[in-house]
Write an enzyme that holds these catalytic residues in place. Structure first.
Site, PDB file in Angstrom:
ATOM      1  N   GLY A  46       0.840  -1.179   0.000  1.00 59.46           N
ATOM      2  CA  GLY A  46       0.000   0.000   0.000  1.00 59.46           C
ATOM      3  C   GLY A  46       0.879   1.235   0.000  1.00 59.46           C
ATOM      4  O   GLY A  46       2.036   1.198   0.429  1.00 59.46           O
ATOM      5  N   GLN A  51       3.142   9.890   1.146  1.00 60.24           N
ATOM      6  CA  GLN A  51       4.406   9.163   1.164  1.00 60.24           C
ATOM      7  C   GLN A  51       5.274   9.458  -0.059  1.00 60.24           C
ATOM      8  O   GLN A  51       6.456   9.136  -0.069  1.00 60.24           O
ATOM      9  CB  GLN A  51       4.169   7.663   1.283  1.00 60.24           C
ATOM     10  CG  GLN A  51       3.618   7.250   2.635  1.00 60.24           C
ATOM     11  CD  GLN A  51       3.413   5.764   2.697  1.00 60.24           C
ATOM     12  OE1 GLN A  51       2.390   5.246   2.258  1.00 60.24           O
ATOM     13  NE2 GLN A  51       4.415   5.075   3.244  1.00 60.24           N
ATOM     14  N   CYS A  94       6.304  -0.152   7.321  1.00 60.49           N
ATOM     15  CA  CYS A  94       5.904   1.045   6.578  1.00 60.49           C
ATOM     16  C   CYS A  94       7.042   1.439   5.645  1.00 60.49           C
ATOM     17  O   CYS A  94       8.208   1.486   6.072  1.00 60.49           O
ATOM     18  CB  CYS A  94       5.595   2.179   7.560  1.00 60.49           C
ATOM     19  SG  CYS A  94       5.098   3.716   6.756  1.00 60.49           S
ATOM     20  N   LEU A  95       6.704   1.744   4.403  1.00 62.82           N
ATOM     21  CA  LEU A  95       7.730   2.137   3.439  1.00 62.82           C
ATOM     22  C   LEU A  95       8.428   3.431   3.846  1.00 62.82           C
ATOM     23  O   LEU A  95       9.570   3.673   3.451  1.00 62.82           O
ATOM     24  CB  LEU A  95       7.116   2.292   2.045  1.00 62.82           C
ATOM     25  CG  LEU A  95       6.552   1.014   1.426  1.00 62.82           C
ATOM     26  CD1 LEU A  95       5.890   1.317   0.096  1.00 62.82           C
ATOM     27  CD2 LEU A  95       7.638  -0.039   1.274  1.00 62.82           C
ATOM     28  N   HIS A 136      -3.959   1.339   7.692  1.00 64.94           N
ATOM     29  CA  HIS A 136      -2.594   1.871   7.705  1.00 64.94           C
ATOM     30  C   HIS A 136      -2.476   3.062   6.749  1.00 64.94           C
ATOM     31  O   HIS A 136      -1.971   4.125   7.120  1.00 64.94           O
ATOM     32  CB  HIS A 136      -1.616   0.760   7.324  1.00 64.94           C
ATOM     33  CG  HIS A 136      -0.192   1.188   7.280  1.00 64.94           C
ATOM     34  ND1 HIS A 136       0.719   0.777   8.221  1.00 64.94           N
ATOM     35  CD2 HIS A 136       0.492   1.975   6.418  1.00 64.94           C
ATOM     36  CE1 HIS A 136       1.904   1.306   7.941  1.00 64.94           C
ATOM     37  NE2 HIS A 136       1.787   2.029   6.845  1.00 64.94           N
ATOM     38  N   GLU A 137      -2.959   2.892   5.525  1.00 67.47           N
ATOM     39  CA  GLU A 137      -2.863   3.974   4.532  1.00 67.47           C
ATOM     40  C   GLU A 137      -3.771   5.141   4.905  1.00 67.47           C
ATOM     41  O   GLU A 137      -3.402   6.304   4.706  1.00 67.47           O
ATOM     42  CB  GLU A 137      -3.166   3.453   3.126  1.00 67.47           C
ATOM     43  CG  GLU A 137      -2.252   2.354   2.643  1.00 67.47           C
ATOM     44  CD  GLU A 137      -0.758   2.641   2.802  1.00 67.47           C
ATOM     45  OE1 GLU A 137      -0.349   3.823   2.725  1.00 67.47           O
ATOM     46  OE2 GLU A 137       0.005   1.689   3.027  1.00 67.47           O
ATOM     47  N   HIS A 140      -2.093   7.497   7.158  1.00 67.47           N
ATOM     48  CA  HIS A 140      -1.199   8.435   6.466  1.00 67.47           C
ATOM     49  C   HIS A 140      -1.955   9.684   6.010  1.00 67.47           C
ATOM     50  O   HIS A 140      -1.407  10.787   6.061  1.00 67.47           O
ATOM     51  CB  HIS A 140      -0.532   7.775   5.258  1.00 67.47           C
ATOM     52  CG  HIS A 140       0.649   6.936   5.600  1.00 67.47           C
ATOM     53  ND1 HIS A 140       1.806   7.441   6.160  1.00 67.47           N
ATOM     54  CD2 HIS A 140       0.863   5.604   5.460  1.00 67.47           C
ATOM     55  CE1 HIS A 140       2.676   6.473   6.338  1.00 67.47           C
ATOM     56  NE2 HIS A 140       2.133   5.339   5.925  1.00 67.47           N
TER      57      HIS A 140
END
Length: 153
Positions: A46, A51, A94-95, A136-137, A140
């Site tokens: 995701g 991000q 997380c990226l 999660h997204e 953000h």
């Protein structure tokens, strides 16, 4: 398509509440294509627009592509309309925070209302890894990092 630079913890854009998408145009479609390219390259499941430095309410998810056929999903201006009271504890990465994992408690299902690239509204209910990834997204978009919602593992 282009792979965009992923923003890392400490970048102020990751702590902003993202603005709604108002223009459903070619630039939105390009952003989404680039987000998928960036997510697959990372490789992640995701990715939210903040991000990649764009403070807009859009994220992409594909929870199956690593083990099965890709199933890309696009969420523009998403709204969580309901969620399970029951939560499950799981490990997430997380990226934007590489090489770390966190234990996070998430609802076992989540109902969502969102727009597509044409601005049409959709509704759906998601469970399991889809629900986790969507939550999660969504965080953000609210300016929340996993460091604020989880415990370092």
């Amino acid at each position: 398509m282009a792979v965009r630079q992923i923003r890392f913890e400490g970048d102020p854009v990751l702590l902003e509440t993202a603005a709604p998408v108002e223009a459903f145009d070619a630039s939105l479609a390009t952003l989404v294509r680039d987000m998928f390219e960036t997510m697959y390259d990372a490789p992640g499941r995701g990715l939210a627009a903040p991000q990649v430095g764009v403070s807009r309410r859009v994220f992409v998810v594909d929870t199956t592509w690593k083990e099965a056929d890709p199933a890309p999903m696009i969420f523009v201006n998403p709204q969580i309309t309901a969620h399970a009271e029951e939560e499950a504890l799981g490990t997430e990465a997380c990226l934007s925070i590489p090489d770390q994992s966190f234990d996070v408690s998430r609802p076992v299902w989540v109902a969502l209302k969102w727009q597509d690239l044409d601005g049409a509204w959709h509704e759906g209910r998601f469970t399991d890894v889809d629900a986790v990834c969507i939550c999660h997204e969504f965080d953000h978009l609210e300016g929340l990092l996993i460091t604020q919602t989880g415990t370092l593992q």
